[in-house]
Scaffold this active site. Structure first.
Site, PDB file in Angstrom:
ATOM      1  CG  HIS A 157       0.369  -2.393   2.540  1.00 49.29           C
ATOM      2  ND1 HIS A 157      -0.103  -3.530   1.932  1.00 49.29           N
ATOM      3  CD2 HIS A 157       0.565  -1.481   1.553  1.00 49.29           C
ATOM      4  CE1 HIS A 157      -0.197  -3.319   0.616  1.00 49.29           C
ATOM      5  NE2 HIS A 157       0.212  -2.087   0.361  1.00 49.29           N
ATOM      6  CG  HIS A 215      -3.398   1.063  -0.091  1.00 49.92           C
ATOM      7  ND1 HIS A 215      -3.488   1.573  -1.370  1.00 49.92           N
ATOM      8  CD2 HIS A 215      -2.508   0.042  -0.156  1.00 49.92           C
ATOM      9  CE1 HIS A 215      -2.694   0.884  -2.174  1.00 49.92           C
ATOM     10  NE2 HIS A 215      -2.079  -0.052  -1.463  1.00 49.92           N
ATOM     11  CG  ASN A 217       3.955  -0.264  -1.521  1.00 53.15           C
ATOM     12  OD1 ASN A 217       4.981  -0.186  -0.848  1.00 53.15           O
ATOM     13  ND2 ASN A 217       3.199  -1.344  -1.547  1.00 53.15           N
ATOM     14  CG  ASP A 253      -3.665  -7.252   1.215  1.00 55.46           C
ATOM     15  OD1 ASP A 253      -3.161  -6.141   0.960  1.00 55.46           O
ATOM     16  OD2 ASP A 253      -3.732  -8.182   0.370  1.00 55.46           O
ATOM     17  CB  ILE A 254      -7.689  -9.972  -1.180  1.00 53.54           C
ATOM     18  CG1 ILE A 254      -8.684 -11.050  -1.563  1.00 53.54           C
ATOM     19  CG2 ILE A 254      -6.710  -9.688  -2.300  1.00 53.54           C
ATOM     20  CD1 ILE A 254      -9.642 -10.613  -2.664  1.00 53.54           C
ATOM     21  CD  GLU A 298      -0.076  -5.307  -7.037  1.00 56.16           C
ATOM     22  OE1 GLU A 298      -1.103  -5.656  -6.422  1.00 56.16           O
ATOM     23  OE2 GLU A 298       0.873  -6.067  -7.276  1.00 56.16           O
ATOM     24  CB  VAL A 299      -5.045  -0.406  -5.270  1.00 57.82           C
ATOM     25  CG1 VAL A 299      -6.405   0.274  -5.207  1.00 57.82           C
ATOM     26  CG2 VAL A 299      -5.214  -1.920  -5.474  1.00 57.82           C
TER      27      VAL A 299
END
Ligand code: AMP
Length: 117
Positions: free
Chosen positions: A102, A100, A87, A30-31, A95-96
């Site tokens: 996490h 995905h 999420n 993760d960025i 947000e994306v």
């Protein structure tokens, strides 16, 4: 469904620090990490949200979890423990819009995760 930044990562159109890839999924750092280890595990198939998971996606979604456990063992934190989170939509903090997992590890994580925003 429009392309997201994660489709661009799958297609190598933008860079990512990839730690695992196979036929069904990709895992990368993760960025904006929220723990000493914070990876995202994404299916190569673009599925926008948990609400869009169809019965034919069971294999790929199950694979995200078995991949999380494999990475945890390979990276040596399976026994200490870790958290996987997905999420969904605005109230879930998504947000994306490409599902995905996490994968968070490397310290004792707080619970419950709820925080007023
Ligand atoms: P979510 O809020 O569950 O949709 O999580 C999206 C996650 O993607 C956030 O933790 C972001 O930090 C992460 N993220 C966004 N863009 C990138 C990127 N280019 N490379 C890696 N992680 C990213």
């Amino acid at each position: 469904m429009p392309d997201t930044i994660f489709t661009k990562i799958i297609n190598r159109e933008i860079p990512a620090d990839i730690v695992h890839e196979d036929d069904l999924c990709l895992a990368f750092k993760d960025i904006n990490p929220q723990a000493p280890v914070h990876l995202l595990i994404i299916p190569k198939k673009a599925i926008a949200t948990i609400n869009d998971i169809a019965s034919e996606d069971r294999e790929v979604v199950g694979h995200l979890f078995t991949t999380a456990a494999k990475i945890a063992k390979d990276m040596g934190f399976a026994e200490d423990g870790y958290r996987v989170v997905m999420n969904c939509n605005k109230n879930g903090g998504q947000e994306v819009y490409h599902i995905h997992l996490h994968l968070l590890a490397g310290k004792r994580l707080g619970w419950p995760p709820y925080r007023e925003i």
